[in-house]
Design a protein around this motif. Structure first.
Motif, mmCIF file in Angstrom:
data_model
loop_
_atom_site.group_PDB
_atom_site.id
_atom_site.type_symbol
_atom_site.label_atom_id
_atom_site.label_comp_id
_atom_site.label_asym_id
_atom_site.label_seq_id
_atom_site.Cartn_x
_atom_site.Cartn_y
_atom_site.Cartn_z
ATOM 1 N N ARG A 25 -5.729 3.881 -6.296
ATOM 2 C CA ARG A 25 -4.878 3.922 -7.489
ATOM 3 C C ARG A 25 -5.695 4.183 -8.753
ATOM 4 N NH1 ARG A 25 -2.582 -1.444 -7.680
ATOM 5 N NH2 ARG A 25 -2.318 -0.970 -9.874
ATOM 6 N N MET A 26 -6.904 3.660 -8.788
ATOM 7 C CA MET A 26 -7.773 3.894 -9.950
ATOM 8 C C MET A 26 -8.085 5.367 -10.123
ATOM 9 S SD MET A 26 -10.722 1.008 -10.175
ATOM 10 C CE MET A 26 -11.699 1.990 -11.275
ATOM 11 N N ARG A 27 -8.225 6.070 -9.029
ATOM 12 C CA ARG A 27 -8.568 7.488 -9.079
ATOM 13 C C ARG A 27 -7.378 8.363 -9.424
ATOM 14 N NH1 ARG A 27 -11.375 9.537 -4.038
ATOM 15 N NH2 ARG A 27 -11.342 11.353 -5.372
ATOM 16 N N GLY A 28 -6.177 7.787 -9.378
ATOM 17 C CA GLY A 28 -4.960 8.538 -9.662
ATOM 18 C C GLY A 28 -4.913 8.995 -11.111
ATOM 19 N N GLY A 29 -3.952 9.823 -11.406
ATOM 20 C CA GLY A 29 -3.837 10.399 -12.737
ATOM 21 C C GLY A 29 -3.001 9.565 -13.688
ATOM 22 N N GLY A 30 -2.821 8.282 -13.416
ATOM 23 C CA GLY A 30 -1.998 7.441 -14.272
ATOM 24 C C GLY A 30 -2.656 7.163 -15.613
ATOM 25 N N ALA A 31 -1.978 6.368 -16.406
ATOM 26 C CA ALA A 31 -2.473 5.994 -17.724
ATOM 27 C C ALA A 31 -3.731 5.136 -17.596
ATOM 28 C CB ALA A 31 -1.391 5.228 -18.475
ATOM 29 N N THR A 32 -4.507 5.112 -18.655
ATOM 30 C CA THR A 32 -5.744 4.331 -18.674
ATOM 31 C C THR A 32 -5.466 2.869 -18.363
ATOM 32 O OG1 THR A 32 -6.664 5.834 -20.307
ATOM 33 C CG2 THR A 32 -7.727 3.694 -20.093
ATOM 34 N N GLU A 33 -4.393 2.337 -18.909
ATOM 35 C CA GLU A 33 -4.034 0.933 -18.675
ATOM 36 C C GLU A 33 -3.746 0.672 -17.197
ATOM 37 O OE1 GLU A 33 -3.799 -2.874 -19.431
ATOM 38 O OE2 GLU A 33 -4.363 -1.379 -20.921
ATOM 39 N N GLN A 34 -3.077 1.604 -16.531
ATOM 40 C CA GLN A 34 -2.787 1.448 -15.102
ATOM 41 C C GLN A 34 -4.077 1.496 -14.290
ATOM 42 O OE1 GLN A 34 -0.061 4.694 -14.588
ATOM 43 N NE2 GLN A 34 1.732 3.356 -14.706
ATOM 44 N N ARG A 35 -5.003 2.360 -14.664
ATOM 45 C CA ARG A 35 -6.278 2.443 -13.949
ATOM 46 C C ARG A 35 -7.083 1.162 -14.138
ATOM 47 N NH1 ARG A 35 -6.343 7.731 -16.068
ATOM 48 N NH2 ARG A 35 -8.067 7.188 -17.442
ATOM 49 N N ARG A 36 -7.062 0.587 -15.341
ATOM 50 C CA ARG A 36 -7.769 -0.672 -15.579
ATOM 51 C C ARG A 36 -7.168 -1.797 -14.733
ATOM 52 N NH1 ARG A 36 -7.990 -0.377 -21.800
ATOM 53 N NH2 ARG A 36 -9.604 1.179 -21.991
ATOM 54 N N ALA A 37 -5.848 -1.861 -14.693
ATOM 55 C CA ALA A 37 -5.183 -2.887 -13.889
ATOM 56 C C ALA A 37 -5.546 -2.716 -12.414
ATOM 57 C CB ALA A 37 -3.677 -2.827 -14.080
ATOM 58 N N ALA A 38 -5.561 -1.489 -11.949
ATOM 59 C CA ALA A 38 -5.927 -1.223 -10.556
ATOM 60 C C ALA A 38 -7.378 -1.623 -10.294
ATOM 61 C CB ALA A 38 -5.716 0.251 -10.222
ATOM 62 N N GLY A 39 -8.253 -1.408 -11.255
ATOM 63 C CA GLY A 39 -9.655 -1.816 -11.105
ATOM 64 C C GLY A 39 -9.785 -3.327 -10.993
ATOM 65 N N GLY A 40 -9.039 -4.045 -11.818
ATOM 66 C CA GLY A 40 -9.050 -5.508 -11.733
ATOM 67 C C GLY A 40 -8.515 -5.997 -10.408
ATOM 68 N N GLU A 41 -7.472 -5.347 -9.926
ATOM 69 C CA GLU A 41 -6.902 -5.729 -8.636
ATOM 70 C C GLU A 41 -7.846 -5.381 -7.484
ATOM 71 O OE1 GLU A 41 -3.135 -3.759 -8.883
ATOM 72 O OE2 GLU A 41 -2.300 -5.313 -10.179
ATOM 73 N N ALA A 42 -8.576 -4.282 -7.604
ATOM 74 C CA ALA A 42 -9.558 -3.927 -6.567
ATOM 75 C C ALA A 42 -10.671 -4.972 -6.521
ATOM 76 C CB ALA A 42 -10.138 -2.537 -6.837
ATOM 77 N N LEU A 43 -11.163 -5.364 -7.686
ATOM 78 C CA LEU A 43 -12.192 -6.408 -7.746
ATOM 79 C C LEU A 43 -11.684 -7.687 -7.095
ATOM 80 C CD1 LEU A 43 -14.893 -7.586 -8.812
ATOM 81 C CD2 LEU A 43 -13.633 -8.177 -10.896
ATOM 82 N N MET A 44 -10.450 -8.046 -7.403
ATOM 83 C CA MET A 44 -9.862 -9.251 -6.843
ATOM 84 C C MET A 44 -9.734 -9.137 -5.330
ATOM 85 S SD MET A 44 -9.060 -11.926 -8.300
ATOM 86 C CE MET A 44 -7.858 -12.581 -9.374
ATOM 87 N N GLY A 45 -9.271 -8.004 -4.840
ATOM 88 C CA GLY A 45 -9.114 -7.820 -3.396
ATOM 89 C C GLY A 45 -10.434 -7.914 -2.648
ATOM 90 N N PHE A 46 -11.451 -7.225 -3.152
ATOM 91 C CA PHE A 46 -12.753 -7.263 -2.477
ATOM 92 C C PHE A 46 -13.417 -8.638 -2.617
ATOM 93 C CE2 PHE A 46 -12.650 -2.514 -3.071
ATOM 94 C CZ PHE A 46 -12.471 -2.241 -1.723
ATOM 95 N N GLY A 47 -13.240 -9.276 -3.766
ATOM 96 C CA GLY A 47 -13.789 -10.619 -3.947
ATOM 97 C C GLY A 47 -13.141 -11.621 -3.006
ATOM 98 N N MET A 48 -11.830 -11.514 -2.864
ATOM 99 C CA MET A 48 -11.123 -12.405 -1.938
ATOM 100 C C MET A 48 -11.544 -12.125 -0.501
ATOM 101 S SD MET A 48 -7.385 -12.366 -3.772
ATOM 102 C CE MET A 48 -6.533 -13.371 -2.576
ATOM 103 N N ALA A 49 -11.744 -10.856 -0.164
ATOM 104 C CA ALA A 49 -12.193 -10.519 1.193
ATOM 105 C C ALA A 49 -13.562 -11.139 1.477
ATOM 106 C CB ALA A 49 -12.249 -9.003 1.367
ATOM 107 N N ALA A 50 -14.459 -11.043 0.507
ATOM 108 C CA ALA A 50 -15.802 -11.607 0.699
ATOM 109 C C ALA A 50 -15.750 -13.135 0.838
ATOM 110 C CB ALA A 50 -16.698 -11.214 -0.468
ATOM 111 N N MET A 51 -14.901 -13.765 0.050
ATOM 112 C CA MET A 51 -14.817 -15.225 0.114
ATOM 113 C C MET A 51 -14.124 -15.714 1.384
ATOM 114 S SD MET A 51 -14.012 -16.211 -3.855
ATOM 115 C CE MET A 51 -13.921 -17.974 -3.594
ATOM 116 N N ALA A 52 -13.333 -14.869 2.022
ATOM 117 C CA ALA A 52 -12.560 -15.281 3.195
ATOM 118 C C ALA A 52 -13.282 -15.045 4.520
ATOM 119 C CB ALA A 52 -11.221 -14.543 3.209
#
Length: 186
Positions: A25-52
């Motif tokens: 989603r970050m690589r998509g052509g959406g608005a800057t705000e959408q890409r930032r939100a997707a980046g935060g969610e990606a960090l959260m997903g990978f962080g949760m995966a590492a902790m689990a």
């Protein structure tokens, strides 16, 4: 925080796939705000995966929990600033704060947190559980009526994946479910 190995691996897979989708989603052509939100969610997903990752497979060194806490504190700062603009940013802030909380609990009592239970502040853990359970229910209800956006970008190339609201909501729903699972085992 780590329960049985099979459920731990399912949680790792769910969070890693969610993080991967958010990177798409970050690589998509959406608005800057959408890409930032997707980046935060990606960090959260990978962080949760590492902790689990199940403790039977890999027990991180004690300093790793401090690194997690620092990483999610750094992720909370932009969410704190952006929370002025909308409720979804507030959710990112609560999610980052929950990850900091779990990291601090794990750093304070890693032996008990790896399946022994009884760690953390029960009132805070309960409040976070109520918040994320409510978020999961609300997101699930919002997901039901969303129609698929088929063929929006000429057949669904990689740019089209970021434009699919039902996938974005499903991604957020799965991370909410994973957060509930992680908090339950805390």
């Amino acid at each position: 925080m780590h329960g049985p190995a099979s459920s731990g691996w399912l949680l790792v897979a769910l969070c890693a796939m969610t993080g991967t989708y958010c990177l798409t989603r970050m690589r998509g052509g959406g608005a800057t705000e959408q890409r930032r939100a997707a980046g935060g969610e990606a960090l959260m997903g990978f962080g949760m995966a590492a902790m689990a990752v199940p403790a039977a497979v890999f027990t991180p060194p004690s300093w790793a929990w401090s690194v997690y806490a620092a990483l999610f504190t750094a992720a909370a700062l932009p969410a704190l600033w952006a929370a002025r603009a909308g409720a979804h940013h507030l959710h990112h802030l609560v999610g980052a704060a929950a990850m900091v909380y779990m990291s601090v609990v794990m750093a304070g009592s890693p032996a008990r947190a790896h399946g022994g239970g009884g760690s953390g502040v029960p009132l805070l853990t309960g409040a976070l559980l109520l918040y994320f359970a409510g978020y999961v229910l609300l997101t699930g209800v919002r997901l039901v009526p969303v129609a698929a956006v088929a063929g929006r970008n000429g057949g669904g190339g990689s740019a089209g994946w970021g434009d699919r609201p039902e996938l974005t909501r499903a991604c957020r729903l799965s991370m909410g479910i994973a957060m509930v699972a992680m908090l339950l085992t805390l």
